[in-house]
Design a protein around this motif. Structure first.
Motif, PDB file in Angstrom:
ATOM      1  N   UNK A   1      -2.031  19.826  -8.844  1.00  0.00           N
ATOM      2  CA  UNK A   1      -1.424  20.462  -7.805  1.00  0.00           C
ATOM      3  C   UNK A   1       0.081  20.586  -7.898  1.00  0.00           C
ATOM      4  N   UNK A   2       0.473  19.333  -7.899  1.00  0.00           N
ATOM      5  CA  UNK A   2       2.044  19.036  -7.928  1.00  0.00           C
ATOM      6  C   UNK A   2       2.676  19.636  -9.219  1.00  0.00           C
ATOM      7  N   UNK A   3       2.031  19.477 -10.321  1.00  0.00           N
ATOM      8  CA  UNK A   3       2.588  19.987 -11.511  1.00  0.00           C
ATOM      9  C   UNK A   3       2.613  21.571 -11.516  1.00  0.00           C
ATOM     10  N   UNK A   4       1.550  22.174 -10.888  1.00  0.00           N
ATOM     11  CA  UNK A   4       1.551  23.661 -10.856  1.00  0.00           C
ATOM     12  C   UNK A   4       2.755  24.046  -9.815  1.00  0.00           C
ATOM     13  N   UNK A   5       2.763  23.531  -8.821  1.00  0.00           N
ATOM     14  CA  UNK A   5       4.071  23.928  -8.180  1.00  0.00           C
ATOM     15  C   UNK A   5       5.256  23.623  -8.675  1.00  0.00           C
ATOM     16  N   UNK A   6       5.411  22.565  -9.344  1.00  0.00           N
ATOM     17  CA  UNK A   6       6.552  22.082 -10.234  1.00  0.00           C
ATOM     18  C   UNK A   6       6.813  23.080 -11.527  1.00  0.00           C
ATOM     19  N   UNK A   7       6.111  23.652 -11.979  1.00  0.00           N
ATOM     20  CA  UNK A   7       6.055  24.484 -13.090  1.00  0.00           C
ATOM     21  C   UNK A   7       6.466  25.969 -12.492  1.00  0.00           C
TER      22      UNK A   7
ATOM     23  N   UNK B   1       3.202   9.494  -7.522  1.00  0.00           N
ATOM     24  CA  UNK B   1       2.733  10.676  -7.433  1.00  0.00           C
ATOM     25  C   UNK B   1       1.047  10.491  -7.181  1.00  0.00           C
ATOM     26  N   UNK B   2       0.572  10.987  -6.256  1.00  0.00           N
ATOM     27  CA  UNK B   2      -0.677  10.991  -5.788  1.00  0.00           C
ATOM     28  C   UNK B   2      -1.665  11.540  -6.930  1.00  0.00           C
ATOM     29  N   UNK B   3      -2.487  10.504  -7.563  1.00  0.00           N
ATOM     30  CA  UNK B   3      -3.225  10.804  -8.739  1.00  0.00           C
ATOM     31  C   UNK B   3      -4.421  12.035  -8.475  1.00  0.00           C
TER      32      UNK B   3
ATOM     33  N   UNK C   1       0.732  -1.023  -0.099  1.00  0.00           N
ATOM     34  CA  UNK C   1      -0.025   0.075   0.100  1.00  0.00           C
ATOM     35  C   UNK C   1       1.079   1.353   0.035  1.00  0.00           C
ATOM     36  N   UNK C   2       0.470   2.203  -0.835  1.00  0.00           N
ATOM     37  CA  UNK C   2       1.173   3.361  -0.826  1.00  0.00           C
ATOM     38  C   UNK C   2       0.306   4.549  -0.140  1.00  0.00           C
ATOM     39  N   UNK C   3       0.805   5.237   0.864  1.00  0.00           N
ATOM     40  CA  UNK C   3       0.175   6.458   1.853  1.00  0.00           C
ATOM     41  C   UNK C   3       1.129   7.851   1.277  1.00  0.00           C
ATOM     42  N   UNK C   4       0.212   8.712   0.924  1.00  0.00           N
ATOM     43  CA  UNK C   4       0.863   9.764   0.580  1.00  0.00           C
ATOM     44  C   UNK C   4       0.308  11.105   1.956  1.00  0.00           C
ATOM     45  N   UNK C   5       1.136  11.986   1.983  1.00  0.00           N
ATOM     46  CA  UNK C   5       0.778  13.108   2.950  1.00  0.00           C
ATOM     47  C   UNK C   5      -0.241  13.874   2.844  1.00  0.00           C
ATOM     48  N   UNK C   6      -1.103  13.867   1.828  1.00  0.00           N
ATOM     49  CA  UNK C   6      -2.291  14.341   1.458  1.00  0.00           C
ATOM     50  C   UNK C   6      -3.188  13.452   2.038  1.00  0.00           C
ATOM     51  N   UNK C   7      -2.888  12.252   2.565  1.00  0.00           N
ATOM     52  CA  UNK C   7      -4.079  11.531   3.382  1.00  0.00           C
ATOM     53  C   UNK C   7      -4.620  10.422   2.435  1.00  0.00           C
TER      54      UNK C   7
END
Length: 146
Positions: free
Chosen positions: A96-102, A89-91, A55-61
């Motif tokens: 949001x992740x892409x926006x921050x990376x950009x 990556x959290x699907x 199982x994979x858990x992300x900090x987003x919950x």
């Protein structure tokens, strides 16, 4: 004059909202640094199936079965090969992740293209060189790879 006053009030509201959001984020960061994150989800965030190992858990919950994530090849796990978990990556938060990376990539390009000349110009004109250098460090304008 009234229009300016309205703009000022709107800006003050936005400033207060940003301060509140910043304080919330600081508290969240402090909590993540000092306390464990508890994941209570029992269902896969994409398929709704029960969570099973791996199982994979992300900090987003959000939590997912590795097999349901793009790039989470379950056949690698059965062959005792470590999957590329660091690349997952959290699907649900990909946009949001892409926006921050950009934004970060754009800032990096700006920094690389003009920082050297501007930095040395400001350093020459500055009465306090240490203050100028610390200002640039504070803004993360030096490329750490060089």
């Amino acid at each position: 004059l009234e229009h300016s006053k309205t703009l000022i009030e709107e800006d003050e509201k936005e400033i207060e909202q940003l301060r509140t959001e910043t304080e919330r984020m600081r508290k969240e960061i402090a909590m993540l640094e000092s306390e464990p994150k508890v994941f209570t989800s029992t269902k896969d965030g994409l398929t709704g199936a029960s969570l099973e190992l791996p199982t994979v858990h992300f900090l987003s919950g959000n939590s997912y079965n590795l097999s349901s994530l793009p790039g989470g090849n379950i056949s690698q796990v059965s062959k005792n090969i470590q999957p590329q978990v660091g690349r997952l990556e959290d699907p649900k938060t990909t946009s949001e992740q892409q926006s921050v990376a950009d934004i970060l990539n754009g800032l990096h390009r700006l920094n690389v293209e003009g920082v050297d000349e501007e930095f040395f110009r400001q350093l020459e004109m500055s009465s306090d060189g240490f203050d100028t250098v610390s200002d640039y460090f504070g803004k993360c304008l030096f490329d750490r790879t060089n």
